[in-house]
Design a protein around this motif. Structure first.
Motif, mmCIF file in Angstrom:
data_model
loop_
_atom_site.group_PDB
_atom_site.id
_atom_site.type_symbol
_atom_site.label_atom_id
_atom_site.label_comp_id
_atom_site.label_asym_id
_atom_site.label_seq_id
_atom_site.Cartn_x
_atom_site.Cartn_y
_atom_site.Cartn_z
ATOM 1 N N GLN A 141 37.706 17.232 42.035
ATOM 2 C CA GLN A 141 37.356 18.276 43.000
ATOM 3 C C GLN A 141 36.533 19.340 42.282
ATOM 4 O O GLN A 141 36.506 19.379 41.060
ATOM 5 N N PRO A 142 35.878 20.213 43.034
ATOM 6 C CA PRO A 142 35.070 21.253 42.376
ATOM 7 C C PRO A 142 35.947 22.240 41.592
ATOM 8 O O PRO A 142 37.108 22.451 41.930
ATOM 9 N N VAL A 143 35.355 22.815 40.563
ATOM 10 C CA VAL A 143 36.053 23.803 39.738
ATOM 11 C C VAL A 143 36.233 25.100 40.530
ATOM 12 O O VAL A 143 35.340 25.505 41.275
ATOM 13 N N LYS A 144 37.374 25.732 40.359
ATOM 14 C CA LYS A 144 37.584 27.030 41.007
ATOM 15 C C LYS A 144 37.185 28.138 40.037
ATOM 16 O O LYS A 144 37.796 28.294 38.990
ATOM 17 N N VAL A 145 36.138 28.866 40.376
ATOM 18 C CA VAL A 145 35.697 29.992 39.554
ATOM 19 C C VAL A 145 35.764 31.240 40.432
ATOM 20 O O VAL A 145 34.926 31.442 41.299
ATOM 21 N N ASP A 146 36.804 32.048 40.250
ATOM 22 C CA ASP A 146 36.921 33.215 41.129
ATOM 23 C C ASP A 146 37.101 34.521 40.367
ATOM 24 O O ASP A 146 37.452 35.539 40.931
ATOM 25 N N ASN A 147 36.878 34.460 39.054
ATOM 26 C CA ASN A 147 36.959 35.700 38.266
ATOM 27 C C ASN A 147 36.195 35.488 36.969
ATOM 28 O O ASN A 147 35.790 34.362 36.662
ATOM 29 N N ASP A 148 36.022 36.548 36.196
ATOM 30 C CA ASP A 148 35.186 36.460 34.997
ATOM 31 C C ASP A 148 35.948 36.032 33.747
ATOM 32 O O ASP A 148 35.363 35.932 32.681
ATOM 33 N N LEU A 149 37.261 35.838 33.856
ATOM 34 C CA LEU A 149 38.027 35.583 32.641
ATOM 35 C C LEU A 149 38.386 34.125 32.420
ATOM 36 O O LEU A 149 38.332 33.625 31.312
ATOM 37 N N TYR A 150 38.796 33.442 33.491
ATOM 38 C CA TYR A 150 39.112 32.025 33.288
ATOM 39 C C TYR A 150 38.890 31.207 34.549
ATOM 40 O O TYR A 150 38.848 31.747 35.649
ATOM 41 N N VAL A 151 38.719 29.909 34.354
ATOM 42 C CA VAL A 151 38.433 29.020 35.471
ATOM 43 C C VAL A 151 39.570 28.022 35.628
ATOM 44 O O VAL A 151 40.318 27.768 34.691
ATOM 45 N N ARG A 152 39.664 27.459 36.824
ATOM 46 C CA ARG A 152 40.688 26.454 37.097
ATOM 47 C C ARG A 152 39.999 25.182 37.566
ATOM 48 O O ARG A 152 39.458 25.131 38.659
ATOM 49 N N ASP A 153 40.033 24.181 36.714
ATOM 50 C CA ASP A 153 39.378 22.918 37.008
ATOM 51 C C ASP A 153 40.458 21.885 37.295
ATOM 52 O O ASP A 153 40.860 21.113 36.422
#
Lengths: 591, 338, 547
Positions: B189-201
């Motif tokens: 699924q697509p990576v979740k990028v919702d802030n500048d500090l860390y991502v949830r893939d």
């Protein structure tokens, strides 16, 4: 705790629903254990668990919102998305699919659109609803101020749509589920159909509570000795000796809890439903007896969410027992304190697994716990806990009254007493049957009016069980007899299929069932049941990876890993039916 | 710039008047005695003793047996869900998870039997056929060790669209009766990028529960995430899948610290990987102490080309147990900006 | 010797913890992990804080006292312990002094009397007293809520009294712990960065001790103690201090009563600033020495709040032209005609070890092998002490007895009045640190814009809601800030941080009353008044937004 909430607020209605539940909380168990009752109440009235309602429940119970969401999103009967207020769950599981279930689904699709669609009214496919003797079954849930839900026998399109629109259903008398109705030799089923399930007076007039009175005279030790002498084995599937379980709980310091497992959801199983709908006080008396013997102060009756009628009877019966001093601080002056909390499931087969049930009662996701420690040592709220199935428990009054030795004389050496069998499928008179252990499969099928058509296979034990062949009909239906036949008695599902049935479709439906019902916690089961379904689909479509032989080998390996490495019995048994079918029948053979 | 003014002259805990003369050296502190009985058992035919309460994995480690783990970490409560650490225990019908099964006297344990190898291999294959393990070097090493061939289950299905897996409904897979079985279901699924500090893939998530534990009672106690959904649709989620910025997340990054597959990743690392500049072989890791409050957390500073690229903390460290707060884990940007 | 008496490990194993003037959940998050381990084990947590902080939300009991009434509370807790006979008589008799005077002193402080001063319910005081005294292992932890007051030392002493009264000190699991607000505040004190101490807390005015250092360093050390930082500002005001060398400090932003601070700094003959970044103070300086980031570009040690001396290591090179603090000092000394002698951090450390007995056993090799050692650590076979003051339990006690102190409750020096009716208190938030010089440069997604937090009642009275701008006025200065209404705040209390001086110059408002003994200013209490600002016209809003 420093909880954080999104900005969504609960409506006054949602607040009132939660507050009403909270007002009923006991002070002696953790608040979190009211989470599922609160969520179910919101679902029943509002039709879904809204973010505002969830925030409110979360705040009131002190459970983080993400955690509450994880719980709400675990159960099939709770919806975390807005949906139609009136929902029909149509069973298309193995007993119902070929008996109108599939056709009913098609008709609903034609009338209401695809599953899940529809603004005021919608429908979903459902796993077994525990009404297999009256296939096809449907469960209707109507949310709103006057929320109601009902289990419909022999469902057909027109009446079903009318009921979704508010009409009242026609109920079949309970004796229609008991083909042996009127047979004087019945023990466990003797009251069903003869007493008013609401009436405590009826119950007492028909011998109810005599066993409990006797137990109070005998004392707990004496009852324990009779139960041990009876060699009563657990009817939930594992056949663990009830006496040994009780003894083990008693050996651990209190407080102790009793849990009655009424989350009957093995496909093809409906005996406990019949008992609870026909003789609810018997379940309560049996729970009090078990609690008295094992020193439990509080019992939980965890009832399948798909059994609204049983819920109605049981909750009324519990109230009556409290009012008449059969439950409470000093039961009938005996000095014994005991009460029962009736809890509902919300659509999760896994919660019938005893440790998953404990987590569900505690307000967590219904994920099984690793054993050891066993619930007898570390159970509900971390305390020693007796967990028995409904059928196991209702044997206790008889044991108390007639003595353990007399009980042990019924049945076989290792399988004592009488057994309830759930006969459905291609048979003339489906229903719950009671027979002493030792009856053969052939005899039982004959009792049930014989197989309709030419017998191809019998599924024993449900989706988690296995198949036997027509050549194995003389198998005695005991724990040991079934094991010898390479099958399992399990929850005593006896489901014959005639030669018109496509066994491959049955296997695919079972594989889909496990994929739907795996809790998702451990890898072998979470992914294994998916890979098993895909593999069977490939074989079914004659599109194997490599060849059929290598696919069969892979299935075997997969089964081995699920059996060896899964946490609980769901994973351990998820491949049983497929493996037994492949070994006994000429399906999915290499060319 | 340690601004000591604010309490540089904090009164000290002095249990003597303003002593002009030093307080004499006292006796050593008396530490609570923690007596522990030893348990004798046999692992792969070799005798070993472990303290009472120890688990089988500790017994295997005492014998230098490298038991693979995915969901287990010393600083978290064992959840025993990945099942890769299973061992064969004499008398037990099924294999048992060594991470959580307590050692008992007289146990006979096999850690490398054919049954054990089969289950471990299968766990690896099931995961690798459904999850992107490309940033999990340890996992890949296990795959080599156990000869895992995830391709046996077919080619991976097409990735889900954004939000599709988050919208799954429990118990509703079987509507797909007879659907194409040509591919293996996966969590791509697509990576979740919702802030500048860390991502949830979450296409890389093996659902080991570690992040939930680190966000929860085992460390941070913020409970921003939980496991939602059921079965193969089970997933790590905030309530209603709201972005982290609306959730309870306080960006301590302790979930990143425990993630075994790189599903949770510093944005700095994620961006460098995307740009092709991430180069672990050119990185150094140095342990030092956090410059902010006075707790004294050990920071492992990962440096590439004289720039800090991420910060972790050693698990066995008594101050942090491997856990940090937002300032320690992310508050180093200014060093790179000079 | 001064420092927290217990180890973090003991916090985990305590049965009772009170956070007194500490919002550890946000200001010492990893310490709070240890607290939560105890809570999950069943420990009872109490929080004393005027605000219902995120820490307080975890507590069994929250004592939301009026700012600056801690001594009244502590004395009442002592009163209650004594009246319920929960004190540790044997410990008091054998290990303490001054008990009878103390008993007489706290007699006045009934819970009801203190409750009226503190503005809380007396039952909470009783609950705290009983829980503390009856727990097997109990910990008192405090932070700047205790120390940023004009009577900071008395505040601390009144807490120490409680430990002495109950024997909750000098034993495993019980203790008295200041949580150091900054990295190496403890280490600075350890190394003698105090006006009256030499390294190892050895008193400067003790001739014998001073002579030891003089011999080792080959210099004469002035025999009189120097000034605290706040004392230095007073000296500037008096014209006695004309040149200032600031290393790693940003007083222009961090000091209270900022108008005065700036005036004094600007009035110096010479200001030298050595810092990692060009701070506001550095902008005022005549000379600026750019310094390496101490925590990751240099070698050395720091000491944490459990007295653990920990190694700081160089992880990367500083930018070109930037030297580490020690190199700058050495170069400077060189040019002033003195050779400091040591070249590396380890050499400096080894110079310290023979001079400071509590550090003698800590070689770099040992510090590197362990996760640091807790002082005192007298020799290389000494394990370091997990907790302090074990000697108080070995009777007869060798060395001085631990004295009780009669501390008088005095409220904040600047009381609220009709003109300035609201008490402003200050503090920190989770994602920011002090004046924000470092933390302002990473993109914290949860960062709040600076706003003055006030109670619902005060917001109603002022007719303001979230986001409305107000003027905040103290006797020293005026700032403008948006409002954030916080339902958990007590009426009459307002809260600001000083993380974002570019948004709100909080320290224009704060007072510079300092405790004469600690030199710490009363950042926690200033009397203010809040005035609603007229709403901006729409065009101005648009302008403000684009700006």
């Amino acid at each position: 705790m420093d909880l954080h909430f999104t900005s969504e607020q609960a409506t006054p209605q949602e607040q009132a629903i939660v507050d009403a539940q909270v007002a009923r909380m006991r002070g002696d168990i953790p608040q979190r254990s009211y989470l599922l009752p609160v969520l179910i109440a919101i679902q029943q009235r509002v039709g879904w668990i809204s973010p505002g309602g969830l925030n409110y429940a979360s705040n009131v119970l002190g459970v983080p919102p993400a955690d509450v969401y994880g719980v709400a999103d675990f159960y099939a009967l709770l919806s975390t998305k807005a949906q139609a207020l009136n929902v029909a769950h149509i069973c298309d599981d193995i007993a119902c699919a070929n008996r109108g279930g599939a056709a009913l689904c098609a008709a609903m699709e034609a009338a209401l659109g695809p599953a899940g669609a529809g603004e005021a009214t919608t429908w979903h496919h459902s796993p077994c609803l525990g009404l297999c003797e009256h296939a096809p079954a449907a469960l209707v849930a109507r949310a709103g101020e006057t929320a109601s839900s009902m289990l419909l026998p022999r469902a057909t399109t027109g009446p079903l749509l009318a009921i979704l629109a508010g009409a009242e259903p026609v109920r079949l008398p309970i004796e229609t589920s008991l083909p042996q109705f009127g047979d004087a030799s019945l023990k466990l089923l003797r009251r069903i159909g003869h007493v008013d399930p609401f009436s405590l007076t009826d119950y007492e007039r028909s011998g109810g509570f005599a066993a409990l009175r006797r137990a109070f005279e005998m004392g707990a030790d004496a009852v324990m000795r009779e139960v041990e002498a009876s060699k009563l084995a657990g009817r939930g599937g594992a056949a663990f000796p009830a006496g040994a379980k009780w003894r083990s709980v008693l050996a651990n310091p209190g407080p102790r809890y009793l849990v009655c497992n009424a989350d009957e959801s093995e496909p093809g199983t409906f005996k406990d439903r019949a008992v609870m709908e026909g003789d609810p006080y018997a379940v309560i008396e049996a729970m009090i007896l078990a609690a008295f013997t094992t020193g439990c102060e509080l019992g939980f009756l965890y009832l399948r969410g798909e059994y609204p009628l049983a819920h109605q009877y049981l909750s009324y019966a519990i109230e009556q027992c409290r009012a008449q001093d059969w439950l409470g601080a000093n039961i009938q002056g005996s000095g014994f304190l005991f009460d029962i909390e009736l809890r509902s499931g919300a659509g999760a087969y896994i919660c019938g697994e005893e440790t998953a049930m404990l987590n569900s009662i505690e307000g967590y996701r219904g994920e099984p716990r690793n054993k050891p420690p066993f619930p007898t040592q570390v159970g509900l709220f971390g305390k020693p806990t007796v967990i028995n199935n409904v059928e196991t428990l209702i044997n206790i009054p008889g044991i108390v009254l007639e003595g353990g030795a007399a009980y042990a004389a019924i049945g076989t050496e290792r399988s004592t007493g009488t057994k309830l069998y759930c006969v459905s499928g291609d048979v003339s008179r489906p229903g719950v049957y009671e027979a002493a252990f030792g009856i053969t499969l052939r005899e039982l099928l004959t009792l049930a009016g014989g197989v309709v058509g030419n017998l191809q296979a019998v599924l024993l034990g449900g989706a988690a069980g296995g198949f036997v062949t027509p050549e194995q009909l003389d198998t005695p239906l005991t724990f040991e007899g079934c094991r010898t036949a390479g099958a399992t008695l399990g929850s005593a599902v006896v489901m014959p299929f005639n030669d018109q049935t496509d066994l491959r479709q049955v296997l695919l439906r079972i594989a889909a069932f496990f994929r739907d019902e795996s809790c998702g916690q451990c890898v072998p089961c979470r992914v294994g049941v998916v890979r098993q379904q895909e593999l069977l689909q490939r074989l079914s479509a004659s599109a194997p990876i490599g060849d059929v032989a290598s696919e069969r080998a892979l299935l075997k390996e997969l089964g081995q890993a699920m059996r060896d490495a899964s946490i609980c019995a769901l994973g351990h048994t998820a491949s049983s039916a497929a493996e037994s079918a492949l070994s006994k029948f000429a399906i999915f053979q290499p060319r | 710039m340690s601004e000591t003014t604010r309490n540089g002259a904090t009164p000290l805990v002095q249990l003597a008047p303003d002593a002009m003369t030093p307080i004499p050296r006292g006796p050593l502190p008396i530490l609570p005695s923690r007596p522990s009985k030893m348990i004798d058992l046999t692992v792969d035919g070799r005798a070993v003793s472990v303290p009472e309460g120890a688990t089988l994995i500790e017994a295997t480690r005492r014998l230098s047996i490298d038991t693979p783990t995915l969901c287990f970490l010393e600083n978290l409560t064992p959840v025993n869900v990945c099942r890769i650490c299973v061992v064969e225990l004499e008398g037990s019908r099924a294999l048992v998870p060594s991470c959580s099964r307590k050692a008992e006297a007289g146990m006979k344990v096999l850690t490398d039997s054919e049954r054990v190898r089969l289950s471990r291999r299968m766990v690896l294959e099931l995961l690798a056929s459904s999850v992107d393990v490309s940033t999990a070097p340890q996992f890949q090493e296990y795959m080599r060790r156990y000869g895992a061939h995830p391709e046996r289950f077919g080619a991976a299905a097409a990735p889900a669209n954004e939000g599709e897996r988050d919208a799954a409904v429990p118990g509703r897979h079987h509507t797909g009766h007879g659907h194409s079985a040509a591919t293996a279901a996966s969590v791509a699924q697509p990576v979740k990028v919702d802030n500048d500090l860390y991502v949830r893939d979450y296409g890389k998530c093996i659902l080991c529960y570690k992040c939930v534990e680190a966000c929860g009672e085992d460390a941070q106690n913020t409970f921003a995430i939980a496991v939602a959904g059921r079965g193969f649709d089970a997933r790590i989620s905030t309530e209603y899948n709201v972005p982290l910025t609306e959730s309870a997340c306080v960006y301590c990054g302790n979930c990143i610290g425990v993630c075994p597959t790189g599903a949770l990743m510093f944005k700095s690392e994620f961006d460098m990987r995307a740009a092709g500049t991430w180069n672990e072989t050119a990185q150094t890791q140095t342990n030092t102490i956090c410059p902010y409050c006075g707790v004294g957390c050990t920071l492992t500073v990962h440096v590439q080309a004289d720039k800090i690229v991420k910060v972790t903390s050693p698990m066995e460290q008594p101050v942090t147990n491997g856990h940090l707060c937002i300032k320690g884990r992310f508050g180093w940007e200014w060093v790179n900006q000079r | 010797m001064g420092g927290g008496t217990s180890s973090y490990r003991e916090i985990e194993e305590a049965d009772f913890i009170v956070l007194w003037g500490s919002n550890a959940r946000e200001t010492h998050p990893i310490f709070f992990h240890h607290v939560l381990k105890a809570v999950h084990r069943g420990a009872r947590l109490f929080v004393v804080d005027p605000r219902r902080t995120s820490s307080a939300q975890w507590a069994e009991g929250w004592l939301g006292i009026r700012v600056g009434t801690d001594i009244a509370l502590a004395n009442a807790v002592a009163h209650e312990i004594l009246h319920r006979k929960l004190e540790h008589g044997e410990f008091i008799a054998n290990a303490t002094s001054g008990f009878e005077a103390f008993r007489a002193h706290v007699e006045l402080y009934t819970p009801e009397y203190a409750a009226s001063i503190c503005g809380i319910d007396a039952s909470l005081i009783r609950a705290l007293a009983s829980a503390y005294a009856s727990s097997e292992n109990a910990q008192i932890c405090w932070t700047l809520g205790i120390t940023e007051h004009h009577n900071a030392v008395d505040n601390v002493l009144s807490l120490i009294n409680l430990g002495l009264l109950t024997g909750h000190v000098g034993r495993w699991g019980s203790g008295l712990n200041p949580l150091r607000g900054q990295n190496n505040v403890q280490g600075g004190g350890d190394m003698g960065a105090l006006p009256d101490r030499l390294p190892g807390f050895q008193h400067l005015e003790n001739d014998e001790l001073r002579a030891k250092f003089e011999k080792a360093w080959g210099v004469t050390i002035p025999p009189k103690h120097g000034w605290h930082l706040t004392g230095m500002f007073d000296a500037m005001d008096r014209g006695e201090l004309k040149a200032l060398y600031v290393i790693g400090e940003n007083p222009a932003s961090s000091e209270s009563d900022q108008h005065r601070t700036l005036r004094l700094l600007q009035g110096l003959d010479m200001l030298v600033v050595q810092d990692m970044l060009l701070t506001k103070t550095a902008e005022l300086a005549d000379v600026v020495f750019p310094a390496a980031a101490g925590w990751c570009e240099t070698e050395g040690t720091v000491t944490n709040s459990e007295r653990r001396v920990q190694r700081v290591r160089k992880a990367l090179n500083p930018p070109a032209g930037v030297l580490d603090d020690m190199e700058i000092l050495r170069e400077l000394a060189q040019r002033m005609g003195y050779d400091l002698g040591v070249k590396t951090a380890e050499e400096a450390w080894n110079e310290l070890r023979p001079l400071s007995p509590m550090h003698s056993g800590m070689s770099y090799a040992r510090l590197d092998q362990t996760e640091g050692l807790q002082w005192p650590c007298y020799d290389e076979s000494h394990p370091g002490e997990q907790y302090l003051h074990a000697r108080l339990w070995q009777w007869p006690v060798v060395g001085p007895l631990a004295p009780f102190t009669c501390a008088n409750d005095e409220g904040p020096l600047e009381a609220t009045d009709a003109e300035y009716p609201i008490c402003l208190t200050t503090g920190r938030r989770l994602d920011s640190y002090n004046t924000g010089v470092q933390t302002g440069r990473y993109a914290s997604p949860g960062r709040l814009r600076e706003a003055i937090e006030i109670s619902t009642a005060d917001a109603k009275h002022l007719d303001v809601c979230d986001g409305d701008r107000v003027r905040v006025i103290s006797r020293r200065g005026t700032v403008e800030a948006p409002v954030r209404v916080d339902a958990t705040m007590r009426p009459g209390l307002a809260f600001l941080t000083f993380h974002h001086p570019d948004e709100v110059e909080t320290n224009l408002l704060t007072v510079d009353f300092t405790d004469p003994r600690s030199g710490t200013a009363e950042f926690k209490a200033a009397a203010i008044r809040i005035e609603k600002l007229p709403l901006l016209a729409e065009s101005q809003v648009a302008q403000a937004v684009t700006v």
